[in-house]
Motif scaffolding. Structure first.
Motif, PDB file in Angstrom:
ATOM      1  N   TYR A  20     -41.256  22.854 -48.292  1.00  0.00           N
ATOM      2  CA  TYR A  20     -41.213  23.215 -47.043  1.00  0.00           C
ATOM      3  C   TYR A  20     -39.973  24.109 -47.275  1.00  0.00           C
ATOM      4  O   TYR A  20     -38.998  23.799 -47.840  1.00  0.00           O
ATOM      5  N   GLY A  21     -39.881  25.124 -46.398  1.00  0.00           N
ATOM      6  CA  GLY A  21     -38.978  26.231 -46.593  1.00  0.00           C
ATOM      7  C   GLY A  21     -37.876  26.546 -45.106  1.00  0.00           C
ATOM      8  O   GLY A  21     -38.318  25.736 -44.028  1.00  0.00           O
ATOM      9  N   SER A  22     -37.275  27.222 -45.153  1.00  0.00           N
ATOM     10  CA  SER A  22     -36.385  27.751 -44.142  1.00  0.00           C
ATOM     11  C   SER A  22     -36.972  28.706 -43.490  1.00  0.00           C
ATOM     12  O   SER A  22     -37.852  29.602 -43.751  1.00  0.00           O
ATOM     13  N   GLU A  23     -36.343  29.088 -42.401  1.00  0.00           N
ATOM     14  CA  GLU A  23     -36.735  30.557 -41.883  1.00  0.00           C
ATOM     15  C   GLU A  23     -36.171  31.779 -42.635  1.00  0.00           C
ATOM     16  O   GLU A  23     -35.375  31.701 -43.524  1.00  0.00           O
ATOM     17  N   PRO A  24     -37.347  32.575 -42.690  1.00  0.00           N
ATOM     18  CA  PRO A  24     -36.822  33.800 -43.898  1.00  0.00           C
ATOM     19  C   PRO A  24     -36.014  34.726 -43.196  1.00  0.00           C
ATOM     20  O   PRO A  24     -35.860  34.868 -42.131  1.00  0.00           O
ATOM     21  N   ILE A  25     -35.117  35.094 -44.131  1.00  0.00           N
ATOM     22  CA  ILE A  25     -34.187  36.383 -43.552  1.00  0.00           C
ATOM     23  C   ILE A  25     -34.571  37.616 -44.260  1.00  0.00           C
ATOM     24  O   ILE A  25     -34.647  37.387 -45.628  1.00  0.00           O
ATOM     25  N   PHE A  26     -34.444  38.710 -43.695  1.00  0.00           N
ATOM     26  CA  PHE A  26     -34.791  40.150 -44.292  1.00  0.00           C
ATOM     27  C   PHE A  26     -33.497  40.394 -44.723  1.00  0.00           C
ATOM     28  O   PHE A  26     -32.647  40.696 -43.807  1.00  0.00           O
ATOM     29  N   VAL A  27     -33.565  41.118 -45.961  1.00  0.00           N
ATOM     30  CA  VAL A  27     -32.179  41.848 -46.519  1.00  0.00           C
ATOM     31  C   VAL A  27     -32.592  43.279 -47.019  1.00  0.00           C
ATOM     32  O   VAL A  27     -33.394  43.370 -48.117  1.00  0.00           O
ATOM     33  N   ALA A  28     -32.033  44.406 -46.503  1.00  0.00           N
ATOM     34  CA  ALA A  28     -32.387  45.744 -46.964  1.00  0.00           C
ATOM     35  C   ALA A  28     -32.082  45.830 -48.351  1.00  0.00           C
ATOM     36  O   ALA A  28     -31.032  45.533 -48.782  1.00  0.00           O
ATOM     37  N   ARG A  29     -32.842  46.508 -49.180  1.00  0.00           N
ATOM     38  CA  ARG A  29     -32.645  47.104 -50.415  1.00  0.00           C
ATOM     39  C   ARG A  29     -31.186  47.756 -50.586  1.00  0.00           C
ATOM     40  O   ARG A  29     -30.474  47.376 -51.326  1.00  0.00           O
ATOM     41  N   GLU A  30     -31.344  48.759 -49.503  1.00  0.00           N
ATOM     42  CA  GLU A  30     -30.013  49.641 -49.351  1.00  0.00           C
ATOM     43  C   GLU A  30     -29.714  49.631 -47.964  1.00  0.00           C
ATOM     44  O   GLU A  30     -30.507  50.201 -47.117  1.00  0.00           O
ATOM     45  N   ALA A  31     -28.671  49.105 -47.390  1.00  0.00           N
ATOM     46  CA  ALA A  31     -28.268  48.731 -46.267  1.00  0.00           C
ATOM     47  C   ALA A  31     -28.117  49.952 -45.342  1.00  0.00           C
ATOM     48  O   ALA A  31     -28.630  50.071 -44.292  1.00  0.00           O
ATOM     49  N   ASN A  32     -27.450  50.976 -45.984  1.00  0.00           N
ATOM     50  CA  ASN A  32     -27.182  52.280 -45.346  1.00  0.00           C
ATOM     51  C   ASN A  32     -28.146  53.426 -45.547  1.00  0.00           C
ATOM     52  O   ASN A  32     -27.695  54.339 -45.449  1.00  0.00           O
ATOM     53  N   ASN A  33     -29.284  53.089 -45.981  1.00  0.00           N
ATOM     54  CA  ASN A  33     -30.306  54.218 -46.192  1.00  0.00           C
ATOM     55  C   ASN A  33     -31.203  54.224 -45.099  1.00  0.00           C
ATOM     56  O   ASN A  33     -32.171  53.489 -44.991  1.00  0.00           O
ATOM     57  N   SER A  34     -31.058  55.237 -44.129  1.00  0.00           N
ATOM     58  CA  SER A  34     -31.789  55.244 -43.002  1.00  0.00           C
ATOM     59  C   SER A  34     -33.153  55.902 -43.185  1.00  0.00           C
ATOM     60  O   SER A  34     -33.981  56.011 -42.226  1.00  0.00           O
ATOM     61  N   THR A  35     -33.314  56.373 -44.497  1.00  0.00           N
ATOM     62  CA  THR A  35     -34.887  56.900 -44.537  1.00  0.00           C
ATOM     63  C   THR A  35     -35.742  55.833 -45.306  1.00  0.00           C
ATOM     64  O   THR A  35     -36.633  56.041 -45.772  1.00  0.00           O
ATOM     65  N   ALA A  36     -35.188  54.688 -45.566  1.00  0.00           N
ATOM     66  CA  ALA A  36     -36.050  53.697 -46.281  1.00  0.00           C
ATOM     67  C   ALA A  36     -37.173  53.214 -45.382  1.00  0.00           C
ATOM     68  O   ALA A  36     -36.856  53.077 -44.252  1.00  0.00           O
ATOM     69  N   GLU A  37     -38.113  52.651 -46.148  1.00  0.00           N
ATOM     70  CA  GLU A  37     -39.285  52.252 -45.305  1.00  0.00           C
ATOM     71  C   GLU A  37     -38.673  50.922 -44.747  1.00  0.00           C
ATOM     72  O   GLU A  37     -37.695  50.137 -45.464  1.00  0.00           O
ATOM     73  N   GLU A  38     -39.391  50.329 -43.663  1.00  0.00           N
ATOM     74  CA  GLU A  38     -38.584  49.195 -42.883  1.00  0.00           C
ATOM     75  C   GLU A  38     -38.937  48.036 -43.665  1.00  0.00           C
ATOM     76  O   GLU A  38     -38.081  47.196 -43.323  1.00  0.00           O
ATOM     77  N   ASP A  39     -39.718  48.116 -44.680  1.00  0.00           N
ATOM     78  CA  ASP A  39     -39.910  46.829 -45.436  1.00  0.00           C
ATOM     79  C   ASP A  39     -39.349  46.728 -46.747  1.00  0.00           C
ATOM     80  O   ASP A  39     -39.685  45.982 -47.674  1.00  0.00           O
ATOM     81  N   ASP A  40     -38.599  47.860 -47.102  1.00  0.00           N
ATOM     82  CA  ASP A  40     -37.974  47.986 -48.361  1.00  0.00           C
ATOM     83  C   ASP A  40     -36.810  47.147 -48.506  1.00  0.00           C
ATOM     84  O   ASP A  40     -35.617  47.530 -48.333  1.00  0.00           O
ATOM     85  N   GLY A  41     -36.951  45.853 -49.268  1.00  0.00           N
ATOM     86  CA  GLY A  41     -35.875  45.032 -49.290  1.00  0.00           C
ATOM     87  C   GLY A  41     -36.628  43.689 -49.716  1.00  0.00           C
ATOM     88  O   GLY A  41     -37.440  43.653 -50.321  1.00  0.00           O
ATOM     89  N   TYR A  42     -35.784  42.513 -49.372  1.00  0.00           N
ATOM     90  CA  TYR A  42     -35.988  41.306 -50.046  1.00  0.00           C
ATOM     91  C   TYR A  42     -36.154  40.257 -48.701  1.00  0.00           C
ATOM     92  O   TYR A  42     -35.589  40.371 -47.694  1.00  0.00           O
ATOM     93  N   LEU A  43     -36.933  38.975 -48.947  1.00  0.00           N
ATOM     94  CA  LEU A  43     -36.982  37.932 -48.093  1.00  0.00           C
ATOM     95  C   LEU A  43     -36.170  36.984 -48.835  1.00  0.00           C
ATOM     96  O   LEU A  43     -36.471  36.605 -49.998  1.00  0.00           O
ATOM     97  N   LEU A  44     -35.240  36.253 -47.983  1.00  0.00           N
ATOM     98  CA  LEU A  44     -34.607  35.015 -48.655  1.00  0.00           C
ATOM     99  C   LEU A  44     -34.956  33.733 -48.067  1.00  0.00           C
ATOM    100  O   LEU A  44     -35.083  33.676 -46.585  1.00  0.00           O
ATOM    101  N   VAL A  45     -35.139  32.815 -48.625  1.00  0.00           N
ATOM    102  CA  VAL A  45     -35.721  31.468 -48.137  1.00  0.00           C
ATOM    103  C   VAL A  45     -34.922  30.457 -48.841  1.00  0.00           C
ATOM    104  O   VAL A  45     -34.716  30.514 -49.870  1.00  0.00           O
ATOM    105  N   TYR A  46     -34.940  29.016 -48.437  1.00  0.00           N
ATOM    106  CA  TYR A  46     -34.329  27.946 -49.158  1.00  0.00           C
ATOM    107  C   TYR A  46     -35.516  27.141 -49.126  1.00  0.00           C
ATOM    108  O   TYR A  46     -36.347  27.001 -48.138  1.00  0.00           O
ATOM    109  N   VAL A  47     -36.167  26.495 -50.047  1.00  0.00           N
ATOM    110  CA  VAL A  47     -37.346  25.696 -50.090  1.00  0.00           C
ATOM    111  C   VAL A  47     -37.273  24.256 -50.706  1.00  0.00           C
ATOM    112  O   VAL A  47     -36.488  24.357 -51.741  1.00  0.00           O
ATOM    113  N   HIS A  48     -37.622  23.286 -50.009  1.00  0.00           N
ATOM    114  CA  HIS A  48     -37.417  21.810 -50.682  1.00  0.00           C
ATOM    115  C   HIS A  48     -38.815  21.399 -51.177  1.00  0.00           C
ATOM    116  O   HIS A  48     -39.750  21.349 -50.353  1.00  0.00           O
TER     117      HIS A  48
END
Length: 120
Positions: free
Chosen positions: A44-72
């Protein structure tokens, strides 16, 4: 949009990626799911959080990044910090770190930037 898949609150059994443009007047919960990852039996995990691959890249696709979770894992009593590829149709795990202690069910994933001057 990324959301927790909940079996029995607060037990989050996975994460789903939703394309809200697919939601119409005849909305069905499954019609907008474009990617998902279920953690496995007893996990069972935590709520997911999205982190952009390049935080200041305004031309990046909206899902270009990572999802972070904690799982027990209730079977092994181990907790992990997991990083997933947010663009992957299976939300592919690209890194995981075993944690020294248990992460409780329903743990909220909130991070604060140093820019906010809240972290010394």
């Amino acid at each position: 949009m990324y959301a927790a898949a909940i079996e029995n609150y607060p037990k989050m059994v996975g994460v789903v990626k939703l394309d809200l443009s697919l939601c119409g007047e005849e909305y069905s919960g499954d019609s907008a799911v474009v990617a998902s990852r279920i953690y496995g039996a007893g996990c069972y995990g935590s709520e997911p959080i999205f982190v952009a691959r390049e935080a200041n890249n305004s031309t990046a696709e909206e899902d270009d990044g990572y999802l972070l979770v904690y799982v027990h894992n209730e079977n092994t009593e181990e907790s992990k910090f997991i990083v997933m590829n947010a663009k992957s149709p299976s939300l592919e795990v690209i890194a995981e770190v075993k944690l020294p202690g248990r992460v409780p069910h329903g743990f909220h994933t909130t991070f604060v930037s140093q820019v906010d001057n809240l972290i010394p």
